[in-house]
Design a protein around this motif. Structure first.
Motif, PDB file in Angstrom:
ATOM      1  N   PHE B  39      55.861  58.310  10.284  1.00 31.02           N
ATOM      2  CA  PHE B  39      56.308  58.041   8.917  1.00 31.02           C
ATOM      3  C   PHE B  39      57.769  58.466   8.826  1.00 31.02           C
ATOM      4  O   PHE B  39      58.122  59.564   9.261  1.00 31.02           O
ATOM      5  N   PHE B  41      61.320  58.804   6.364  1.00 30.52           N
ATOM      6  CA  PHE B  41      61.899  58.833   5.012  1.00 30.52           C
ATOM      7  C   PHE B  41      63.343  59.283   5.156  1.00 30.52           C
ATOM      8  O   PHE B  41      63.745  59.760   6.230  1.00 30.52           O
ATOM      9  N   ALA B  42      64.103  59.120   4.092  1.00 28.07           N
ATOM     10  CA  ALA B  42      65.535  59.417   4.160  1.00 28.07           C
ATOM     11  C   ALA B  42      65.767  60.901   4.457  1.00 28.07           C
ATOM     12  O   ALA B  42      65.135  61.765   3.849  1.00 28.07           O
ATOM     13  N   HIS B  43      66.649  61.165   5.388  1.00 26.95           N
ATOM     14  CA  HIS B  43      67.001  62.547   5.717  1.00 26.95           C
ATOM     15  C   HIS B  43      68.306  62.546   6.490  1.00 26.95           C
ATOM     16  O   HIS B  43      68.848  61.482   6.806  1.00 26.95           O
ATOM     17  N   CYS B  44      68.808  63.716   6.803  1.00 29.03           N
ATOM     18  CA  CYS B  44      70.101  63.823   7.490  1.00 29.03           C
ATOM     19  C   CYS B  44      70.003  64.563   8.823  1.00 29.03           C
ATOM     20  O   CYS B  44      71.031  64.901   9.397  1.00 29.03           O
ATOM     21  N   THR B  45      68.814  64.865   9.285  1.00 24.91           N
ATOM     22  CA  THR B  45      68.694  65.610  10.537  1.00 24.91           C
ATOM     23  C   THR B  45      68.465  64.608  11.664  1.00 24.91           C
ATOM     24  O   THR B  45      67.349  64.123  11.863  1.00 24.91           O
ATOM     25  N   ILE B  48      65.512  64.389  14.287  1.00 28.19           N
ATOM     26  CA  ILE B  48      64.127  64.157  13.883  1.00 28.19           C
ATOM     27  C   ILE B  48      63.885  62.665  13.665  1.00 28.19           C
ATOM     28  O   ILE B  48      64.599  62.008  12.925  1.00 28.19           O
ATOM     29  N   GLY B  50      60.927  61.338  12.554  1.00 25.41           N
ATOM     30  CA  GLY B  50      60.035  61.124  11.421  1.00 25.41           C
ATOM     31  C   GLY B  50      58.941  62.164  11.494  1.00 25.41           C
ATOM     32  O   GLY B  50      59.122  63.210  12.143  1.00 25.41           O
ATOM     33  N   GLN B 160      72.147  54.911   9.080  1.00 22.78           N
ATOM     34  CA  GLN B 160      71.251  54.294   8.087  1.00 22.78           C
ATOM     35  C   GLN B 160      70.618  55.315   7.165  1.00 22.78           C
ATOM     36  O   GLN B 160      70.055  54.954   6.155  1.00 22.78           O
ATOM     37  N   THR B 161      70.682  56.589   7.536  1.00 24.70           N
ATOM     38  CA  THR B 161      70.034  57.562   6.668  1.00 24.70           C
ATOM     39  C   THR B 161      71.012  58.425   5.917  1.00 24.70           C
ATOM     40  O   THR B 161      70.665  58.991   4.908  1.00 24.70           O
ATOM     41  N   CYS B 162      72.190  58.582   6.379  1.00 21.83           N
ATOM     42  CA  CYS B 162      73.140  59.431   5.667  1.00 21.83           C
ATOM     43  C   CYS B 162      74.515  58.813   5.579  1.00 21.83           C
ATOM     44  O   CYS B 162      75.042  58.414   6.539  1.00 21.83           O
TER      45      CYS B 162
END
Lengths: 179, 162
Positions: B39, B41-45, B48, B50, B160-162
């Motif tokens: 799964f 979701f938006a994050h900045c690490t 990782i 998911g 794409q996430t941050c």
């Protein structure tokens, strides 16, 4: 002798949540954190453009009760590809409104798991934790994480929503609420 | 006594990343599971990928192959679920591995001062010298004692996430 009354089981604590979409991702927010849901169109003309701010995710403010409520673009806040927003959440007891793509559904969560420690950057401010709904993991947003205190101060300076001389020099203009 | 002279017998789990084998102290390993749905979701690490769901628990997936062998794993045969403890904090992390794992007993040689932070020690098994991993140094969100004086390099968040 009367039999002892059956022990009362405390009802599991649950929380009503709103599942919403931002740039095709699903997030959850506690419904108690949302004071009002408005369509973007209904606020057109009632908002102020913010220019010259270093807080890129905020481009508009709404004036309410002599205070600015800053409109945070959810997609930009979460680092996602900007998408056409259609709704705004006005958050309760905060000077923040959230621009979102749409509402998926209302639901109830019974368990909120802490964000794993491995997530160690900005997302720790973004989320209260994670919940599992229908075998899906959904991040539950932290309403206080949309604008930090310093960002609010910066925006107040730019919009003139403070008594500082810098604020008076800031420029604002009116236009439609286009994300 | 020099670092070379100290050694202890340790239960370790050998894991395979591509062509190389590494070891992890057995007391840090919770289980080995087949890959399941990730799964996201938006994050900045950036480290990782998911999270996976395991026994109702949300477990982050961290591909350590890129740091250890220089490339991401193409095929993930299993997730080795490891536990991390720091002070009163305790959490789980899933490491994708590319082959079967093996539990062994081996003499551990402590790391030398010149070793990288991710090396928690060395062991010899089947004629091969194998690095025992220091999880705190290769997975985000933990302060590695070895790297406290030399912070890990900041990672660039994914576009794409941050």
């Amino acid at each position: 002798m009367q039999p002892a009354p059956a022990p009362r089981h405390a009802a599991p604590r649950t929380e009503q949540i709103i599942l919403f979409r931002c740039s095709s991702e699903i997030f959850a927010i506690s419904s108690s954190s949302v004071q009002e849901v408005r369509s973007v169109d209904s606020l057109a003309g009632a908002e102020t453009d913010i220019t010259g701010s270093s807080v890129a995710k905020v481009r508009h403010a709404i004036r309410r009760n002599d205070k600015n409520i800053y409109v945070v673009n959810g997609a930009i806040h979460f680092g996602l590809r900007p998408s056409p927003a259609s709704l705004i959440f006005l958050l309760r007891n905060l000077r923040v409104a959230l621009l979102i793509d749409g509402i998926e559904k209302m639901s109830t969560m019974s368990r909120l798991q802490a964000l794993p420690l491995a997530y160690c950057h900005e997302e720790r401010n973004w989320y209260r934790g994670l919940t599992v709904l229908d075998q899906n993991v959904v991040p539950v947003v932290n309403p206080h994480g949309f604008l930090l205190q310093e960002e609010l101060m910066l925006l107040d300076l730019v919009t003139g929503d403070s008594d500082t001389p810098m604020a008076a020099a800031a420029t604002t203009s009116h236009s439609g609420l286009v994300p | 006594m020099s670092w070379l002279e100290q050694s202890d017998t340790l239960s370790c789990v050998l894991l395979r990343l591509g062509e190389r084998r590494f070891a992890l102290a057995a007391d840090q390993v919770a289980e080995l599971v087949a890959p399941s749905r990730i799964f996201r979701f938006a994050h900045c690490t950036a480290e990782i990928d998911g999270v996976i769901l395991r026994r109702g628990r949300v477990v982050p997936v961290c591909d350590v192959a890129e740091k250890l062998i220089g490339k991401k794993l193409i095929s993930r045969r299993f997730y080795l679920i490891a536990t991390r403890r720091q002070g009163t904090s305790f959490d789980w992390i899933a490491l994708p591995v590319s082959g079967d794992c093996e539990l062994i007993q081996a003499d551990l040689t402590p790391p030398s001062p010149s070793d990288s932070a991710h090396v928690g020690g060395w062991l010899s098994h089947g004629g091969e010298v194998i690095e025992v991993l220091n999880l705190a140094a290769i997975t985000p969100g933990m302060i590695s004692q070895e790297s406290e004086s030399e912070p890990l390099q900041e990672t660039t968040p994914e576009a794409q996430t941050c």
